[in-house]
Scaffold this active site. Sequence first.
Site, mmCIF file in Angstrom:
data_model
loop_
_atom_site.group_PDB
_atom_site.id
_atom_site.type_symbol
_atom_site.label_atom_id
_atom_site.label_comp_id
_atom_site.label_asym_id
_atom_site.label_seq_id
_atom_site.Cartn_x
_atom_site.Cartn_y
_atom_site.Cartn_z
ATOM 1 N N HIS A 40 -0.994 3.306 11.254
ATOM 2 C CA HIS A 40 -2.420 3.061 11.494
ATOM 3 C C HIS A 40 -2.672 1.805 12.325
ATOM 4 C CE1 HIS A 40 -2.128 0.563 7.721
ATOM 5 N NE2 HIS A 40 -2.999 -0.181 8.372
ATOM 6 N N ASP A 51 2.948 6.715 7.226
ATOM 7 C CA ASP A 51 2.268 5.527 7.749
ATOM 8 C C ASP A 51 3.281 4.515 8.300
ATOM 9 O OD1 ASP A 51 0.152 4.000 8.556
ATOM 10 O OD2 ASP A 51 -0.222 3.088 6.590
ATOM 11 N N SER A 76 -1.191 -5.553 7.898
ATOM 12 C CA SER A 76 -0.541 -4.253 7.962
ATOM 13 C C SER A 76 0.630 -4.238 8.930
ATOM 14 C CB SER A 76 -1.537 -3.179 8.403
ATOM 15 O OG SER A 76 -2.217 -2.661 7.302
#
Length: 460
Positions: A186, A219, A302
């Site tokens: 993402h 992910d 992230s």
Amino acid sequence: MTPLPPTPSGTPGDQRPEQDHLVHAGQAPAYAAAGSGGAPHGQGSGPEGAGAWPPPPPPATPSYADGGSGGTTGVWGAAYQQPEPKPRSGRGGLVAGILVAALVAGGLGGGLGYTLAKNNENGSSTTVSASDSGGSVKRDPGTVAGVAAKALPSTVTIEAASSSGEGGTGTGFVFDTQGHIVTNNHVVASAVDGGKLTATFPSGKRYDAEVVGHAQGYDVAVLKLKNAPNDLKPLTLGNSDKVAVGDSTIAIGAPFGLSNTVTTGIISAKNRPVASSDGSGSNAASYMSALQTDASINPGNSGGPLLDAQGNVIGINSAIQSSSNGGLGGTSQSGSIGLGFAIPINQAKYVAQELIKTGKPVYAKIGASVSLEEGTGGAQITRQGASGTDPVESGGPAAKAGLKPGDVITKLDDRVIDSGPTLIGEIWTHQPGDKVTVTYERDGKTHTVELTLASRTGDS
């Protein structure tokens, strides 16, 4: 729960709280997820029996409430106004006496203070000065400072932008000497189709990069630096299976765009089921059996490494728990509340190697569609598959093991399964060809079978 969004370009930070949901710590806006508290309402079948659900509408874009310039609302240095003189009374002498006494006491106190200060200058000082401080102190390899000093040069701040210019900031780390960088899917999703990617090292060196492969379900994504330097030092990968609750953790990332930030904590829990949707309406979802940590992780973290006390990578920071009403100034934006989630490195390593090899992810599967409804007591095989397909794939592992629509899977090996997303996350910690033991209930009776996981290539 909500996956950790990256920090959008041009804004202080991008966080996507969705009620009590997970927020991606990285780049892509509008993530939402269901964690261990249960799957979202509704049912469906994920990719090859994984399970998916219609994602919730994108949450509102956060904003800062800074209270104006400097963040202050009060006024300093208001002028003093001399009060009007009052009429003298018969008590004037007493009042005057009190004032004189006060002035004398004030003068005496001031005199004593000056005398004590003067005497102290002439006497010996009790202040102790350190012989070494700052950069001259040698920091042992096992200290947080020692781990950070070794790991920081191998982490990068990733800026991703779509062809229209929209994007954000996330984190990644050096995977090998060939210039491959591992991060979250993402984080780079906006730049996959014709976008722009750059990776900046703490030294300030900046490189253009391209996506080698990305796995939406896991992910995980892999980038490769263009004109990569020949002195790259990959971070050492640890063994996430051997991590214990209470172990120390160190997280590195770019929370709210603040690159090269180091935070610490512990492993709070293992095997936390976390599922997230990208909010695009495509019914695409990510699943993980996560490492939970209380190290401060925020949007922009992230894709960054979660390290153990020796500096080995044990996970990839991916999501945080965020409350719906938390935040600055009562806004919807909020930061770390001590509930962060990372993809175990053993899983991420396998995925990254497959992406480097073929450019496509490979998923383990049992070949059955499971319900995402709450209250089923496990992962229930649906009566109908996705898009009219069979809920139990003909010739697949589940069919060979005798599983049928309506069966409720309650355990996978020794892991308790409480929902469809939990089952998917646990299956994806395995590799195709692994043998697993499935415990299920049918007509009130418990059964156990062994099956061999099959494979599916790609996210479609």
